[in-house]
Motif scaffolding. Structure first.
Motif, mmCIF file in Angstrom:
data_model
loop_
_atom_site.group_PDB
_atom_site.id
_atom_site.type_symbol
_atom_site.label_atom_id
_atom_site.label_comp_id
_atom_site.label_asym_id
_atom_site.label_seq_id
_atom_site.Cartn_x
_atom_site.Cartn_y
_atom_site.Cartn_z
ATOM 1 N N GLY A 1 4.124 4.684 8.426
ATOM 2 C CA GLY A 1 3.820 3.382 7.837
ATOM 3 C C GLY A 1 3.968 2.205 8.774
ATOM 4 O O GLY A 1 4.062 1.061 8.335
ATOM 5 N N SER A 2 4.018 2.458 10.080
ATOM 6 C CA SER A 2 4.213 1.349 11.025
ATOM 7 C C SER A 2 2.872 0.668 11.326
ATOM 8 O O SER A 2 1.818 1.301 11.313
ATOM 9 C CB SER A 2 4.834 1.871 12.328
ATOM 10 O OG SER A 2 3.988 2.839 12.896
ATOM 11 N N ALA A 3 2.952 -0.634 11.616
ATOM 12 C CA ALA A 3 1.743 -1.400 11.928
ATOM 13 C C ALA A 3 1.294 -1.118 13.349
ATOM 14 O O ALA A 3 2.109 -1.077 14.267
ATOM 15 C CB ALA A 3 2.026 -2.886 11.763
ATOM 16 N N CYS B 1 0.882 -1.168 0.000
ATOM 17 C CA CYS B 1 0.000 0.000 0.000
ATOM 18 C C CYS B 1 0.916 1.213 0.000
ATOM 19 O O CYS B 1 1.803 1.320 0.856
ATOM 20 C CB CYS B 1 -0.866 0.037 1.260
ATOM 21 S SG CYS B 1 -2.389 -0.840 1.070
ATOM 22 N N ILE B 2 0.719 2.106 -0.958
ATOM 23 C CA ILE B 2 1.618 3.259 -1.072
ATOM 24 C C ILE B 2 0.818 4.529 -0.830
ATOM 25 O O ILE B 2 -0.285 4.705 -1.366
ATOM 26 C CB ILE B 2 2.296 3.290 -2.459
ATOM 27 C CG1 ILE B 2 3.157 2.041 -2.640
ATOM 28 C CG2 ILE B 2 3.130 4.550 -2.623
ATOM 29 C CD1 ILE B 2 3.887 1.969 -3.954
ATOM 30 N N ASP C 1 -5.120 -12.350 3.005
ATOM 31 C CA ASP C 1 -4.653 -13.077 4.195
ATOM 32 C C ASP C 1 -5.701 -13.098 5.307
ATOM 33 O O ASP C 1 -5.409 -13.508 6.429
ATOM 34 C CB ASP C 1 -3.330 -12.485 4.711
ATOM 35 C CG ASP C 1 -3.497 -11.048 5.180
ATOM 36 O OD1 ASP C 1 -4.584 -10.477 4.952
ATOM 37 O OD2 ASP C 1 -2.555 -10.499 5.756
ATOM 38 N N ARG C 2 -6.924 -12.607 4.995
ATOM 39 C CA ARG C 2 -8.079 -12.648 5.910
ATOM 40 C C ARG C 2 -7.892 -11.774 7.152
ATOM 41 O O ARG C 2 -8.595 -11.945 8.129
ATOM 42 C CB ARG C 2 -8.389 -14.090 6.355
ATOM 43 C CG ARG C 2 -8.413 -15.107 5.251
ATOM 44 C CD ARG C 2 -9.085 -16.385 5.690
ATOM 45 N NE ARG C 2 -8.416 -17.032 6.823
ATOM 46 C CZ ARG C 2 -7.395 -17.858 6.712
ATOM 47 N NH1 ARG C 2 -6.890 -18.128 5.524
ATOM 48 N NH2 ARG C 2 -6.860 -18.432 7.791
ATOM 49 N N ALA D 1 2.977 -6.048 3.205
ATOM 50 C CA ALA D 1 2.458 -7.212 3.935
ATOM 51 C C ALA D 1 2.417 -8.391 2.983
ATOM 52 O O ALA D 1 2.387 -8.219 1.764
ATOM 53 C CB ALA D 1 1.057 -6.925 4.475
ATOM 54 N N ASN D 2 2.419 -9.582 3.557
ATOM 55 C CA ASN D 2 2.423 -10.789 2.734
ATOM 56 C C ASN D 2 0.992 -11.137 2.345
ATOM 57 O O ASN D 2 0.417 -12.113 2.812
ATOM 58 C CB ASN D 2 3.070 -11.918 3.528
ATOM 59 C CG ASN D 2 3.291 -13.137 2.661
ATOM 60 O OD1 ASN D 2 3.174 -13.057 1.444
ATOM 61 N ND2 ASN D 2 3.584 -14.259 3.286
#
Length: 617
Positions: A531-533, A482-483, A520-521, A498-499
């Protein structure tokens, strides 16, 4: 957490727009003369004719392939398709209670047709080509009496069954080169067929109509003629029409009390023919091939269903078509509301864009682009235009009142336009393509200009969201990125990896966070600044999450995906507050209407569902 769907309260389903017109004889009128019954995916819909209220019968695990209603109206029967090697269920529904009366499991892969005996004693079911058997069931005991191969080895597959009107022991089957009258021998638990002699005629018969007196019966064929067969002698009496055959085959037949026949054909012609020589008395052209005819009462009114998912109503006296329901006939890809208005919404599918009235579910406008698929659409903020992304690589802009084409951007993307969004000032569009480019367009009066092209994604761009100040946008792509783009300097501000194949992305209304979802549900919360999770939620037990939408205050959001469940979440708690059960295809898009009263969701079976939003602002 998301798995305890049983304990979570349900979202109230208000209306469904949808009808699977490809099911032959799927549209049925109930003997109470008040309701229509028709399939949509794996749901049966019961619609009240005057009030328009809908009831839903959920129970099938895959698409419904045939529907029948008993003569008394106590029972409704439906059969389904299934994957190879699995059994296909037949369900008998208790009509008054709106619940399953019996589930009959014997046929493999598909149930082709079914018919109730005149006194509600027996149900005869016909399996599809991988099954090839006819089974008679005792309705009271809910068990099979006997079965038999539907056609001789030398003949083709059987396609239709019909019960006589007076005897519970005689029924007819027809198909590819096979036409049989069966007699049920109850003491010996056998069904005994008699082949009907058709002489030199070789036909594929698709429908059977047995008039009240049971003296003769009629079969419609793919060659466009009608066979009349004597029930007692089992001999072909006559075949017609002699000269003008019905184009693209006879799909549906109904006999009227006057002795005339109603005929529906594959090219969309609906005609009234004389029962004696099959000459056409009146005819009307409809949209899509006719697949169902249903008589209300004695035939004063006729309902016609077509494979373009239209339902028409005819009066017997004037024979004029009145369009009472229109629906998408293939996957609905996107849905959009105009800025600040909840009265209308637009949806897009293969060949067309449609604008609907929210409360009445009536179609207000249809914009057709034949043989093209619209992947995404939206309204400009001033409400003057609908912009849309098409798989032929063009961006088309239409006016919402007339549907007039205002602007086309040719070759906007090389592998089809897959996502599109408009800025708040209505002067720019951001589009994403199948090749991964993100392009910014300036829309001038009657013309356009490419401002910039930003290439970082390596796979198709699936979703675009623009920040409220029009200076930043975020794109989600199948390449697992995602950019966040700067729309002033046209460079990348931030990137989230993300995978997964990202399907959708949303800004929180305060715009310091984004949420994403994909194959990935999981639903991910991310910080826009670096951009951190922040956190990750398990969103679904099976299948991708294809669509999300946040409320305007940011307190809740809605998600939908391949598990066919609509889920309402609390944004801060990350908990499911409500679950909506009703879709029978994968959910492709969801939108909360601007006044926070309704949710509109769409799915791959062509359905549009309107739900009551459980947390009104």
């Amino acid at each position: 957490m998301a798995g305890n769907a049983q304990e979570v309260p349900k979202v109230e389903l208000e209306a469904v727009i949808g009808f699977n017109g490809r099911v032959f004889s799927g549209l049925r009128a109930h003997p109470d003369r008040e309701h229509l019954i028709y399939p949509l995916g794996c749901t049966l819909i019961i619609k009240h004719l005057t009030s328009g209220r809908q009831g839903f019968l959920h129970g099938h695990t895959n698409n419904i392939s045939c529907v029948a209603v008993s003569k008394s109206g106590h029972y409704v029967g439906s059969g389904q398709v299934n994957y190879m090697g699995f059994k296909a269920d037949v369900i008998i529904w208790d009509y008054a209670r709106r619940e399953i009366y019996a589930r009959l499991i014997l046929h493999k892969a598909k149930v082709e047709a079914l018919a109730f005996s005149p006194n509600d004693k027996y149900l005869v079911t016909l399996g599809g080509q991988d099954d090839g058997s006819i089974v008679v069931w005792n309705i009271e005991k809910k068990e099979a009496i006997c079965g038999s191969p539907a056609s001789a080895h030398s003949a083709g597959h059987c396609l239709a069954v019909g019960y006589t009107n007076h005897s519970d022991h005689v029924f007819v089957s027809a198909g590819n080169g096979t036409l049989r009258v069966w007699e049920l021998d109850l003491p010996n638990r056998k069904i005994r067929p008699t082949e009907c002699q058709t002489g030199q005629l070789k036909r594929v018969m698709k429908c059977i109509e047995i008039p009240e007196d049971d003296g003769f019966f009629y079969c419609g064929t793919t060659s466009g003629d009608i066979l009349k067969v004597n029930m007692k002698t089992r001999l072909l009496t006559c075949c017609g029409p002699a000269k003008q055959k019905f184009s693209q085959g006879v799909n549906a037949l109904k006999m009227l009390k006057t002795g005339d026949l109603l005929v529906g054909t594959g090219d969309g012609t609906f005609s009234l023919c004389s029962g004696a020589n099959f000459k056409t008395i009146r005819r009307v052209e409809l949209e899509g091939g006719v697949t169902s005819l249903a008589l209300r009462g004695e035939g004063q009114q006729v309902f016609v269903g077509t494979d373009a998912a239209q339902i028409y109503r005819f009066g017997y006296t004037d024979f004029k078509p009145e369009l009472i329901a229109t629906n998408h006939s293939s996957t609905v890809h996107d849905v959009a509301f105009p800025a600040g208005s909840s009265e209308l919404f637009a949806t897009c599918s293969q060949d067309d864009i449609r604008v609907w009235h929210t409360d009445s579910s009536k179609e207000l406008l249809r914009i057709r682009v034949p043989n093209m698929t619209c992947n995404a659409l939206g309204f400009t903020s001033d409400g003057r235009h609908i912009f849309s992304a098409w798989n032929d690589g063009k961006i088309r802009v239409f006016t919402p009142e007339s549907g007039r084409l205002a602007l086309v951007i040719h070759n906007a993307h090389s592998m089809g336009v897959t996502a599109i969004a408009g800025t708040r000032d209505s002067s720019r569009l951001v589009s994403g393509g199948g090749e991964g480019q993100v392009r910014l367009w300036e829309i001038l009066h009657g013309s356009h200009k490419l401002v910039t092209s930003m290439k970082e994604h390596k796979a198709s761009v699936n979703a675009i969201q623009i920040k409220s100040n029009d200076q930043e946008c975020v794109t989600a792509s199948s390449d697992g990125a995602c950019i966040i783009w700067d729309l002033v300097r046209f460079i990348r501000n931030q990137m989230v990896l993300a995978n997964t194949l990202f399907r959708t992305v949303c800004y929180h209304p305060e715009e310091y966070q984004i949420i994403t979802s994909g194959t990935d549900r999981k639903i991910g919360y991310w910080e826009v600044y670096d951009g951190s999770a922040i956190r990750e939620l398990e969103a679904s037990l099976s299948g991708a999450v294809n669509a999300m939408c946040l409320t305007q205050d940011g307190g809740h959001f809605v998600s939908g995906g391949d598990d066919k469940l609509l889920k309402v979440w609390s944004y801060c708690d990350g908990e499911v507050t409500h679950v909506g059960v009703g879709h029978s295809g994968n959910i492709t898009s969801v939108r909360i209407c601007p006044n926070d009263r309704n949710i509109v969701s769409t799915s791959e079976d062509g359905a549009i569902l309107r739900w009551r939003f459980p947390h009104p602002s």
